[in-house]
Enzyme design. Structure first.
Site, PDB file in Angstrom:
ATOM      1  N   ASP A 240       0.816  -1.221   0.000  1.00  0.00           N
ATOM      2  CA  ASP A 240       0.000   0.000   0.000  1.00  0.00           C
ATOM      3  C   ASP A 240       0.850   1.271   0.000  1.00  0.00           C
ATOM      4  O   ASP A 240       0.331   2.368  -0.191  1.00  0.00           O
ATOM      5  CB  ASP A 240      -0.934   0.007   1.221  1.00  0.00           C
ATOM      6  CG  ASP A 240      -1.998  -1.074   1.108  1.00  0.00           C
ATOM      7  OD1 ASP A 240      -2.250  -1.554  -0.012  1.00  0.00           O
ATOM      8  OD2 ASP A 240      -2.581  -1.436   2.147  1.00  0.00           O
TER       9      ASP A 240
ATOM     10  N   ARG B 116      -5.153   6.599  -1.158  1.00  0.00           N
ATOM     11  CA  ARG B 116      -3.677   6.646  -1.088  1.00  0.00           C
ATOM     12  C   ARG B 116      -3.102   7.506  -2.221  1.00  0.00           C
ATOM     13  O   ARG B 116      -2.030   8.090  -2.066  1.00  0.00           O
ATOM     14  CB  ARG B 116      -3.094   5.238  -1.100  1.00  0.00           C
ATOM     15  CG  ARG B 116      -3.656   4.389   0.040  1.00  0.00           C
ATOM     16  CD  ARG B 116      -2.702   3.404   0.626  1.00  0.00           C
ATOM     17  NE  ARG B 116      -3.442   2.488   1.506  1.00  0.00           N
ATOM     18  CZ  ARG B 116      -3.683   2.704   2.786  1.00  0.00           C
ATOM     19  NH1 ARG B 116      -3.241   3.801   3.386  1.00  0.00           N
ATOM     20  NH2 ARG B 116      -4.375   1.825   3.503  1.00  0.00           N
TER      21      ARG B 116
ATOM     22  N   LYS C 184      -5.986  -2.591  -7.008  1.00  0.00           N
ATOM     23  CA  LYS C 184      -6.295  -1.927  -5.725  1.00  0.00           C
ATOM     24  C   LYS C 184      -7.478  -0.979  -5.941  1.00  0.00           C
ATOM     25  O   LYS C 184      -8.191  -1.091  -6.925  1.00  0.00           O
ATOM     26  CB  LYS C 184      -5.057  -1.196  -5.212  1.00  0.00           C
ATOM     27  CG  LYS C 184      -3.919  -2.141  -4.848  1.00  0.00           C
ATOM     28  CD  LYS C 184      -4.293  -3.028  -3.674  1.00  0.00           C
ATOM     29  CE  LYS C 184      -3.209  -4.021  -3.326  1.00  0.00           C
ATOM     30  NZ  LYS C 184      -3.652  -4.992  -2.322  1.00  0.00           N
TER      31      LYS C 184
HETATM   32  C1  S3P Z   1      -5.155  -5.732   3.508  1.00  0.00           C
HETATM   33  C2  S3P Z   1      -4.366  -6.469   2.652  1.00  0.00           C
HETATM   34  C3  S3P Z   1      -3.778  -5.924   1.415  1.00  0.00           C
HETATM   35  C4  S3P Z   1      -3.778  -4.410   1.423  1.00  0.00           C
HETATM   36  C5  S3P Z   1      -5.095  -3.844   1.869  1.00  0.00           C
HETATM   37  C6  S3P Z   1      -5.428  -4.307   3.271  1.00  0.00           C
HETATM   38  C7  S3P Z   1      -5.717  -6.391   4.687  1.00  0.00           C
HETATM   39  O1  S3P Z   1      -4.546  -6.360   0.317  1.00  0.00           O
HETATM   40  O2  S3P Z   1      -3.443  -3.922   0.133  1.00  0.00           O
HETATM   41  O3  S3P Z   1      -5.068  -2.426   1.843  1.00  0.00           O
HETATM   42  O4  S3P Z   1      -6.236  -5.696   5.587  1.00  0.00           O
HETATM   43  O5  S3P Z   1      -5.651  -7.621   4.756  1.00  0.00           O
HETATM   44  P1  S3P Z   1      -4.327  -7.780  -0.388  1.00  0.00           P
HETATM   45  O6  S3P Z   1      -4.630  -8.844   0.559  1.00  0.00           O
HETATM   46  O7  S3P Z   1      -5.279  -7.767  -1.539  1.00  0.00           O
HETATM   47  O8  S3P Z   1      -2.904  -7.795  -0.818  1.00  0.00           O
END
Ligand code: S3P
Length: 425
Positions: free
Chosen positions: A312, A385, A339
């Site tokens: 992120d 973001r 995302k």
């Molecule tokens: C998150 C996991 C990440 C991240 C998201 C929050 C979480 O995503 O990018 O902002 O809280 O488990 P991904 O699991 O898709 O990588």
């Protein structure tokens, strides 16, 4: 919102609670027995979506601002909601809740905003279906809205094609209800907040290398949780402190879990003057204050196992690379395309519009630093973001920068602009 180049940023900032941990605290609190008391809960729109979903399933949740009380009703205590559950903009809500809903004795529909309806859900539909869940994409396009009818679940060993904490967590949460052991193996380790919190609530969870393993649970028990500040929010002030000449910022109470701290390692490798102070484990997760001073940075290559630990933060890291000497290569980061927006596309277009030398690649970008940047009109695409990244870039760009949709920061950091202004004065 309009922003202009500014002088040094100085002073202290206390970062609001971690978004990932806030979601998990409400979810586990709801399916635990007894009351879960959550301190420093993030009052961002995403986490409020999670609260609203569990309230609709009969869980009493008192939100007193900084403190939230969740009156859990046990693993089988959720009730069928009257309407579809609205996950808003939150991928974490949608994917994690799906794991829980796969095992309930009712049918429910999950939906969300325009962005959530474009995000890939096949990555959870596949493993949850393998476990026996009846879960499908209503429009058959692999996206939300999803309909889930709870079923008896079986333990599986899932080899995930992506390193994703949301996928891993959905499977582990379903695994609480399965008839045997459930395992998830990822290509690289993703954030482990679900595993840590499940263990705190009494579940039998183990982590080894890139595999997480859970046994079926009889009951979870409500806990007291203090949520550390979100390193993904701290990242913007970290970058500002490093980049804006004359700056020195103390960023208080930041979670530095090793599955999330890739940005610290990247900053150090780029030559940052960054010191960790007051390191402690008082919250159950490692926490520190970060003291950051304006530094001369140089370009580096970022790829492989570090990517999930800073996924992120890649927009603000790409921005930092524009001010570093030499070339920065970001690779193995194709996940950025799925995302809240396509973050490779939006970063390359927006940084280029400000005069940066950036090139898109199949799984990342190449940034050649040190070109002077100028203000531009930046479309945040309602991605929190991206909006915060360009509010920081505008501190360094000549002239005025206008960010469209700037209010979307309320997803993860509602007080962001106020905190930024305070550090400017
Ligand atoms: C998150 C996991 C990440 C991240 C998201 C929050 C979480 O995503 O990018 O902002 O809280 O488990 P991904 O699991 O898709 O990588």
């Amino acid at each position: 919102m309009k922003f202009s180049k500014c002088g040094p940023l100085r002073g202290e900032v206390t970062i609001p609670g971690d978004k990932s941990i806030s979601h998990r605290s409400v979810m586990l609190g709801s399916i635990a027995r007894g009351t879960t008391e959550i301190h420093n809960f993030l009052q961002g729109a995403d986490c409020l979506s999670t609260i609203s979903c569990f309230r609709k399933m009969g869980i009493e949740i008192e939100n007193n601002g900084n403190t939230v009380l969740v009156h859990g009703r046990g693993l089988r205590g959720l009730s069928k909601p009257d309407t579809a559950l609205d996950c808003g903009n939150s991928g974490t809500t949608t994917r994690l809740i799906s794991g829980i809903l796969s095992a309930q004795d009712f049918t429910v529909t999950l939906t969300g905003d325009a962005s959530i309806q474009k995000r890939p859900m096949k990555r959870i539909l596949d493993p949850l279906s393998q476990m026996g869940a009846q879960i499908r994409s209503l429009q058959d396009n692999g996206c939300a809205p999803l309909t889930i009818t709870g079923s008896l679940l079986h333990g599986i060993h899932y080899l995930s094609p992506v390193a994703s904490a949301q996928v891993k967590s959905a499977i582990l949460l379903a695994g609480l209800y399965a008839d045997g052991e459930t395992q998830v193996t990822e290509p690289y380790v993703s954030r482990n907040h679900t595993e840590l919190m499940l263990s705190l609530f009494g579940a039998d969870v183990h982590m080894r290398d890139t595999t997480a393993k859970i046994q079926p649970a009889k009951e979870l028990y409500g806990q007291k949780i203090r949520i550390p500040g979100d390193i993904s929010s701290a990242a913007f002030f970290l970058a500002a402190g490093l980049l804006v000449p004359g700056s020195e910022i103390l960023i208080r109470n930041v979670g530095i879990n090793p599955t999330r701290d890739g940005i610290l390692r990247v900053c150090q490798k780029m030559g940052a003057d960054l010191t960790l102070l007051n390191e402690n484990h008082d919250t159950g997760e490692p926490v520190a204050d970060l003291l950051v001073k304006n530094s001369r940075l140089h370009g580096i290559t970022i790829g492989g196992a570090i990517i999930p630990t800073l996924i992120d933060e890649l927009p603000i890291i790409a921005a930092m690379a524009c001010f570093a000497e030499g070339e920065t290569i970001i690779r193995d980061a194709a996940e950025l395309k799925v995302k809240e927006s396509n973050r490779i596309d939006v970063m390359v277009r927006s940084l280029s519009a400000m005069g940066a030398d950036v090139e898109e690649t199949a799984d990342g970008m190449i940034i050649r630093g040190s070109s002077p940047l100028h203000g531009a009109i930046i479309d945040s695409r309602l991605d929190h973001r991206i909006a915060m990244t360009f509010a920081i870039v505008s501190c360094l760009a000549e002239g005025e920068t206008e960010i469209l949709g700037a209010e979307c920061v309320n997803i993860s950091y509602p007080e962001f602009y106020q905190d930024l202004e305070r550090l400017k004065s």
